[in-house]
Design a protein around this motif. Structure first.
Motif: not given
Lengths: 531, 299
Positions: A290-310
């Motif tokens: 979570l801390t490594q993710i770039d916070s400038n990208i849109p929420d949806e992309d962050i969500k996708k990345k996190l879900l992928d990670f899980i």
């Protein structure tokens, strides 16, 4: 002698009773009272139980019931806990009042009673006398307590002597046990606080906690979800639901907000049941992601990345790792083996079933243990798959160990000094295996490796509900310990885990390789769990 | 290179030079890579695998060949490049030479560290014939230490007697003892020093049959049990016991017979708890450090 006897007989109290008669009276009073108090107890305890229906709520029996509706809104019904000291005192007072009434009625019938007493055999009378003497001795010790003074003032002067002795003798024990609570502890209990049942009601409304987590908390605390893999997977599933559903409030960053929510959710889960090492490690990795993710990208992309990670975590670290371990253990299982397992483990089940499917011929001995009796569940699963199984209680371990060729165990966590933390009883199995010179294999995914070092199981452990120790499934009668447990100074300690020293374990099977226990730090160094 | 040629080359090295089986196997593999007819990396891989299986069929200890080859293949293919095949082959050969060079020196390292153990008046028990042990004894004798060596005859091939012959040449006092008198002699000796065919992941060793007996006796009488071995003998095997050792390690030509109950095993497995220290070219290790080194190599 004669003189003494005479003097004894001469001592007739104001109520026209001899000492002996009075004693008999007291005993009788105590017995009837005991029964009454007990009945009352039962009545009161059963009150909150009527309110609950679902099996999930079993654990909260005494604390109140709670219903989780589909919306995740919590309907709470807070009840005054019976165990709390205030209510305990009031109960005691009530009881005392009852005694008084009882004694008054007994007084009227005392003539009949004394006659009955005389009919008793000599030995019986002796026993009674001894009992009474003991009670009086105890009572003398406690004359200082305020309660008795308060009580004495209530009692009519006529009955005073009998009453004070009788009341002192029994409730005095109560006050005594209350006073010594916590101060007299065996060395074993020293490091532990008392078991505190989950207090779900104190987090009123549970703001900002996703219903998935609330559900999870209830499942953890009721032990519906048991086993460190299952707990970890369910946590990750709840986490992915949280990530999916989370809406960032305006003017806040998604990842910061998620961190905040996660913090609250995890502290709630921690309250329900202390987190397992597997969960802590998974959460650590998730947070670092979570801390490594770039916070400038849109929420949806962050969500996708996190879900992928899980998803990848569940897939790689748990499922694929399990497959790899299963293959490695398969090499070690030869035809004609008799494999001993303990408790219930999803990984061991998988290994055995896969070995069975690859046409290995082996037998399994499942060792079961109270109070969780997970072995029975394991037995059910294995026999369903068609594996030849025997189930023994841990008491019969020595009996079967001679015929066993290999021991395969699951683990809660592997510590840095190579010690294995697992369900209580595992170290006993390993010790017996060592005595019989049988190889012990511990199966553990590397994500469960812990940086902690622990030399015994008392330094850190989880205390389970001590009441389940008193559960007696085999007999219809309730355990004799149960009725008295609250009256005596006796305490029950239900530790959930224990630590097996490295020298009792032949090898640890991980997805990387079959290793000696002592290689844990190297694996941790090569594959850092904490980033 | 054809099968016949490979085994001839392999046997020639062992018979004519004083090298361990592992090194001979590695040199044979180098030769295979050098003379390969294939033009792809995959083809070369096949060639190497064939070569290893041919060498295993010789009557030399399979455990030693296996562990040596495994590590060598691992080492030369650590960075398999996506470049031209010839370039790749050149790099592999270069790495192979580096590996060989390193391991030729390895025995000296072990001898230097282990010979310090042998003081004046020391009595040593050893088993079978190990080159490293022999060199260590020679080195100590060269330093004018006065010591005595007890050597087991080591059935079935009586390899202990070979060691005795060599000690005779060097003028080192020695006594050949029966395999069955290990327990008898144990109280008189100061420590046990043996070689190994391969060192397994647990930190235990696989060696000529009888080593385990010696280790158990030494443990009972509280005598140190030292193992002298080169690091190329480290293997990824993890035997749980004697039954769990691969059949090809235990029996010569194991594919020929089916009933192993009546065949004498050639090697046994000594668990790590019986070993005091391992003297290797990467340092003096405790048994548990072996797996640490292996993890570093393979992960």
């Amino acid at each position: 002698m004669d003189k003494k006897k005479q003097s004894k007989e001469e001592k007739v109290g104001a109520d026209g009773l001899t000492k002996k008669e009075r004693r008999a009276l007291k005993v009788q009073a105590r017995q009837t009272d005991d029964n009454k108090a007990e009945q009352k107890n039962i009545r009161q305890h059963s009150v909150p139980k009527n309110g609950e229906k679902s099996e999930i709520n079993q654990n909260m029996a005494e604390k109140g019931s709670e219903n989780v509706t589909e919306n995740g809104v919590i309907v709470e019904e807070v009840k005054v806990p019976l165990d709390k000291p205030e209510s305990g005192l009031s109960m005691k007072e009530k009881r005392k009042l009852e005694w008084e009434k009882k004694l008054a009625s007994v007084k009227n019938e005392n003539n009949i009673e004394t006659k009955c007493d005389q009919q008793l055999s000599k030995s019986e009378q002796k026993a009674k006398r001894r009992e009474i003497q003991e009670a009086q001795r105890l009572a003398k010790k406690n004359t200082v307590t305020k309660n008795t003074e308060e009580l004495n003032s209530k009692i009519s002067p006529e009955n005073k002597k009998i009453d004070s002795a009788a009341t002192k003798s029994f409730p005095a024990k109560h006050t005594c046990s209350k006073r010594f609570d916590g101060s007299i502890l065996s060395p074993l209990q020293m490091p532990f606080r008392d078991y505190k049942p989950v207090e779900l009601y104190d987090s009123v409304c549970l703001p900002n906690i996703h219903p998935a987590f609330i559900e999870l908390g209830v499942q953890y605390s009721s032990k519906t979800i048991l086993g460190s893999n299952a707990r970890c997977i369910s946590l990750l599933c709840a986490l992915s639901r949280l990530v999916k559903d989370l809406r960032t409030p305006p003017e806040q960053e998604f990842s910061r907000y998620l961190e905040l929510v996660l913090q609250k959710s995890t502290s709630y889960l921690q309250k329900c049941r202390p987190m397992s090492v597997s969960m802590t490690n998974a959460l650590k990795l998730f947070k670092s992601q979570l801390t490594q993710i770039d916070s400038n990208i849109p929420d949806e992309d962050i969500k996708k990345k996190l879900l992928d990670f899980i998803d990848t975590f569940i897939h790689d670290e748990i499922l694929t790792a399990g497959k790899a371990i299963s293959l490695k253990v398969l090499e070690k299982i030869s035809n004609g083996d008799i494999i001993l397992i303990y408790g219930c483990s999803s990984l061991i089940k998988r290994i055995l079933i896969e070995a069975f499917e690859s046409k290995k011929q082996f037998k399994v001995i499942v060792v079961d243990n109270r109070p969780l009796t997970e072995g029975v569940e394991m037995l059910r699963r294995l026999t369903k798959a068609g594996i030849d199984c025997t189930c023994v209680s841990i008491n019969g371990l020595r009996y079967v160990m001679a015929s066993v060729t290999k021991i395969v165990l699951g683990a809660h966590s592997l510590l840095t000094n190579g010690y294995v933390m697992s369900r209580a009883g595992t170290s006993l199995i390993a010790l017996a295996a060592k005595a019989f010179n049988r190889p012990v294999l511990v199966c553990c995914e590397t994500y469960k490796f812990s940086e902690r070092v622990q030399a015994d199981s008392l330094v850190y452990n989880e205390i389970g509900d001590p009441d389940i120790l008193l559960k007696d499934d085999t007999l219809n009668n309730p355990s004799p310990m149960k009725s008295r447990s609250k009256k005596r100074r006796r305490k029950f300690l239900n530790l959930l885990y224990d630590v097996t020293p490295a020298f009792l374990i032949t090898a640890v099977v991980t997805e990387l390789a079959i290793l000696p226990c002592t290689s844990v730090p190297v694996v941790l160094r090569v594959k850092p769990i904490e980033i | 290179m054809e099968g016949e040629e490979i085994s001839k080359y392999f046997l020639k090295i062992i018979e004519h030079e004083d090298v361990s089986v592992g090194i001979a196997a590695i040199r044979t593999l180098m030769e295979i890579i050098n003379k390969t007819a294939s033009t792809t990396v995959q083809g070369l891989d096949e060639n190497i695998k064939d070569g290893i299986s041919i060498m295993k069929r010789s009557h030399y200890p399979v455990a030693a060949i296996d562990s040596g080859c495994e590590l060598f293949v691992r080492f030369i293919t650590l960075t398999r490049l996506d470049t031209h095949f010839e370039e790749c082959k050149r790099i592999m050969l270069k790495r192979g030479n580096l590996y060989l060079k390193h391991h030729n020196r390895s025995r000296n390292t072990i001898v230097t560290s282990a010979s310090k153990l042998i003081g004046d008046g020391v009595r040593i028990l050893t088993h079978s014939r190990s080159r490293v042990v022999l060199q260590t004894l020679r080195e100590a004798a060269k330093q004018k230490r006065k010591f005595e060596v007890y050597v087991t005859i080591s059935e079935p091939d009586k390899s202990g007697l070979e060691l005795c012959k060599q000690l005779e040449i060097d003028g080192i006092p020695h006594v050949a003892i029966l395999d069955s008198s290990v327990g008898y002699i144990m109280e008189q000796i100061d420590f046990v020093m043996i070689g190994a065919e391969c060192v397994v992941e647990s930190g235990g060793v696989v060696n000529k049959i009888g080593s385990y007996t010696m280790a158990v006796c030494a443990r009972e009488m509280n005598k140190p049990f030292y193992v002298l071995t080169e690091s190329f003998k480290f293997s990824r095997l993890f035997p749980l016991g004697q039954q769990d050792l691969p059949l090809e390690y235990k029996y010569d030509n194991y594919s020929n017979s089916t009933d192993f109950k009546k065949v004498h095993p050639l090697v046994d497995y000594t668990p790590p708890s019986f070993i005091t220290l391992l003297f290797t070219d990467i340092g003096i290790l405790t048994p548990s450090a072996v797996s640490d080194e292996l993890i570093k190599l393979y992960l």
